[in-house]
Enzyme design. Structure first.
Site, short mmCIF file in Angstrom:
data_model
loop_
_atom_site.label_atom_id
_atom_site.label_comp_id
_atom_site.label_asym_id
_atom_site.label_seq_id
_atom_site.Cartn_x
_atom_site.Cartn_y
_atom_site.Cartn_z
N HIS A 286 14.88 27.73 17.44
CA HIS A 286 13.93 28.80 17.73
C HIS A 286 12.79 28.78 16.72
CE1 HIS A 286 16.89 30.43 14.90
NE2 HIS A 286 15.98 31.32 14.52
N ASP B 47 19.47 28.49 12.36
CA ASP B 47 19.84 29.27 11.18
C ASP B 47 21.05 28.67 10.48
OD1 ASP B 47 17.79 31.01 11.71
OD2 ASP B 47 19.05 32.53 12.64
N HIS C 50 13.54 25.88 14.07
CA HIS C 50 14.67 25.74 13.16
C HIS C 50 15.92 26.34 13.79
CE1 HIS C 50 13.15 29.81 12.43
NE2 HIS C 50 14.38 30.13 12.05
N LYS D 119 16.54 39.98 5.76
CA LYS D 119 15.18 39.49 5.51
C LYS D 119 14.24 40.29 6.40
CE LYS D 119 12.19 35.42 5.74
NZ LYS D 119 11.98 34.10 6.38
#
Length: 337
Positions: free
Chosen positions: A274, A220, A218, A199
């Protein structure tokens, strides 16, 4: 819902809270006191002392869930090329970028999207992005690989080839740090079928950073995320009740532990909370690669780590079911954000 909002939800497939208790992400966000704790660990991946290297990676993954690696073997010239072709793509006219847009009805996340739009409660999301798989070769869908700049494909293919050695070393050290065989964790997330989802996040200068989060706090969804930043700060990692600005180290890779490694380790390794922020005057770009299990891969605590005294803390699930559950939660969160 506007198209931009729909794309933005999909853009966060690599993120969300990790507990099988389905903890609300915002409830888990600590109070921020930037710069009040020490820097995240930096690890020399070329350390000839295997025991010391394994210990450093295991400790960082337990205590922090995030660390930077230097001397990783990916040439600095290649990282510069990766950054260059990515930046050139996002500087193209909007209509040219839209040629790679994720179709509205697509079930997959690959493609270009934007959230440079005004949203509810005067908040704005301020990021363009593109997703596409770079490994294994059979997973590549060149429909979503930019043709301009012309060297984009060659550079990204070379980067994927070089990254494989980094990935294998990280999985081996993480496995050994758990006291299991070196191949255990990589096999548990798909082995040679492990998917590398690139990404690129593009955050242009933002006139009101206070109203424009890059990405909300959030963790991952992936097993591991390996990220190349540019030199503009904006990544925050949370530890306890404080947040840490992740310092820029030229040519270093930022490694974050994702949900699947936390699950497989039965909670010994921690997926790091993070977030990304925007900058008023400078463009921030990042290149995370999410290491995702195949969709039908069942992921649960490693059997070697589970016994009567240490029962499983997480439910084993197919990765696609885990993703669906978390995306459903994320959709609800974005509607409230």
């Amino acid at each position: 819902m506007k198209m931009e909002v729909e794309r933005g939800v999909q853009a966060n497939i690599g993120s969300l809270s990790h507990s099988n208790e389905q903890i609300e992400p915002e409830a888990a966000v600590p109070t921020c006191h930037n710069g009040t704790v020490s820097e995240i660990p930096t690890i020399d991946l070329n350390d000839p002392d295997q025991e010391r290297l394994t210990g450093a990676i295991a400790e960082a993954s337990q205590e922090w869930g995030i660390f930077q690696v230097i001397n990783h073997g990916i040439p600095s010239e290649l990282i510069n090329k990766l950054q260059g072709v990515g930046r050139e793509f996002f500087e193209l006219p909007q209509e040219e970028k839209e040629a790679y847009a994720r179709p509205r009805d697509a079930k997959d996340i690959e493609g270009y999207g934007t959230r440079l739009q005004k949203e509810a409660e005067e908040k704005k999301s301020w990021v363009d992005h593109i997703f596409h798989r770079i490994w294994p070769p059979a997973s590549r869908n060149y429909r979503f690989w930019p043709k301009n700049p012309p060297s984009y494909r060659e550079v990204n293919e070379e980067y994927a080839n070089c990254m494989r050695g980094v990935v294998d070393k990280l999985f081996r050290c993480l496995s050994l740090g758990l006291g299991v065989e070196g191949h255990a964790l990589k096999e548990a997330v798909g082995g040679d079928e492990l998917e590398y989802m690139l990404k690129i996040n593009y955050y242009p200068p933002c006139p009101r950073p206070d109203l424009a989060p890059g990405l909300v706090p959030h963790t991952d969804l992936s097993s591991i995320t390996i990220l190349v930043p540019n030199d503009v700060p904006g990544l925050l990692a949370f530890k306890g009740d404080r947040s840490i600005d992740v310092n820029y180290i030229p040519n270093a890779l930022i490694v974050t532990i994702g949900d699947q490694i936390e699950i497989l380790s039965n909670g010994k390794y921690k997926a790091v909370l993070h977030k990304a922020t925007t900058h008023k005057e400078k463009t921030r770009i990042s290149w995370p690669v999410f290491l995702d299990p195949p969709a039908d891969m069942v992921v649960g605590p490693l059997p070697q780590l589970v016994n009567g005294k240490n029962p499983p803390k997480y439910e084993a699930k197919k990765y696609k079911d885990y993703v669906h559950c978390k995306l459903d939660e994320l959709n609800k969160k974005w509607l409230l954000f």
